[in-house]
Write an enzyme that holds these catalytic residues in place. Structure first.
Site, short mmCIF file in Angstrom:
data_model
loop_
_atom_site.label_atom_id
_atom_site.label_comp_id
_atom_site.label_asym_id
_atom_site.label_seq_id
_atom_site.Cartn_x
_atom_site.Cartn_y
_atom_site.Cartn_z
N SER A 53 -18.43 -42.72 6.84
CA SER A 53 -17.43 -43.79 6.75
C SER A 53 -17.09 -44.12 5.30
O SER A 53 -17.96 -44.14 4.44
CB SER A 53 -17.94 -45.05 7.44
OG SER A 53 -17.95 -44.91 8.83
N ASP A 62 -8.52 -51.18 7.60
CA ASP A 62 -9.92 -50.87 7.26
C ASP A 62 -9.95 -50.24 5.87
O ASP A 62 -10.12 -49.03 5.71
CB ASP A 62 -10.51 -49.93 8.31
CG ASP A 62 -12.02 -49.77 8.17
OD1 ASP A 62 -12.63 -50.52 7.37
OD2 ASP A 62 -12.59 -48.90 8.84
N HIS A 119 -15.17 -51.78 6.50
CA HIS A 119 -16.39 -51.94 7.29
C HIS A 119 -17.61 -51.38 6.54
O HIS A 119 -18.74 -51.53 7.03
CB HIS A 119 -16.24 -51.30 8.67
CG HIS A 119 -16.38 -49.81 8.71
ND1 HIS A 119 -15.30 -48.95 8.66
CD2 HIS A 119 -17.48 -49.02 8.80
CE1 HIS A 119 -15.73 -47.70 8.72
NE2 HIS A 119 -17.04 -47.71 8.81
#
EC number: 3.4.21.-
Length: 258
Positions: free
Chosen positions: A204, A110, A65
């Site tokens: 992230s 992910d 992502h």
């Protein structure tokens, strides 16, 4: 009732760990300049930022992502406003995702593997981090780091990365916080049960480091960050080591585990 007792026992355990950790703020304390040589800063001209991890001289591991247009990759960074002499910038030559596409979900797959347009050399502030040789055990003390916000829900972004210790938790703890989660997942559940320490927006893609190896990739969590009994979710790198090594070896059609 059994689950409540499990959570209560884990909370007592977490409190004992927390007494050994740094001050309980989101993102912890400023990282030592020499402890994050593998940490990578991903950025673009839309001010979108993520972390990543250098795993050899020309490959970076991050979250799917975190894919972005016009990605700039910075290595050897500490203070974003004061470049290190050995700081390097690279561009992505190729990006690889599970099933050779962006076919990841919020709960699974992910992961993104980035080949740099040019290799980097190991230096004072740049060095790769090892892939895991075995999965981490529940209760392991691990390290998170990144340039993400140090407050939540209001955001406070700083020029230097912050580091903190968190613990690997049983996956049932994350399911208790998010009942819609599947019974099994290729994610690690990690955090501090009483809250106060957590990865957050901007972190992230960064690493979860246990015993000197990258065991997780910051994937997703609850908002606001660092709430009690709501730990974070990290892509379980050990489950993807065969895929990663196959891609690096040149098998670009390799698929991720189911």
């Amino acid at each position: 009732m059994v689950l409540i007792r499990v959570l209560a026992n884990l909370l007592v355990l977490q409190l004992s760990y927390a007494q050994k950790s740094s001050e309980l703020v989101i993102g912890g304390d400023e990282c030592n300049i020499n402890e994050h040589r593998s940490l990578v800063y991903l950025y673009n001209d839309s001010n979108f930022q993520c972390g990543g991890t250098l795993i050899n001289q020309e490959w970076v591991l991050s979250a799917a992502h975190c894919d972005m247009e016009n990605m700039e990759i910075y290595l050897g960074v500490h203070n974003l406003s004061l470049p290190n002499k050995d700081q390097k910038r690279r561009d992505p030559k190729e990006k690889f995702f599970c099933l050779s596409s962006k076919n990841y979900t919020k709960w699974d797959k992910d992961i993104m593997l980035i080949k740099l347009n040019r290799p980097v050399k190991t230096s004072t502030h740049i060095a790769p981090l090892s892939l895991p040789s075995s999965p981490p055990s529940v209760g392991s003390v691990c390290r998170i780091m990144g340039w993400g916000t140090v407050t939540s829900p209001n955001e406070t972004l700083l020029d230097v990365p912050h580091c903190a210790n968190i613990n690997i938790l049983n996956y049932t703890v994350c399911r208790a916080a998010s009942p819609r989660l599947p019974t099994q997942s290729r994610t690690l559940c990690a955090g501090i049960l009483q809250g106060g320490i957590d990865a957050c927006k901007g972190d992230s893609g960064g690493p979860l480091i246990c015993n000197g190896q990258i065991q997780g990739i910051v994937s997703w969590g609850n908002h606001p960050c660092a709430q009690p009994l709501k730990p974070g979710h990290y892509t379980h790198v050990f489950d993807y080591t065969d895929w990663i090594q196959s891609i690096i070896a040149g098998n670009t059609t390799a698929t991720c585990p189911p």
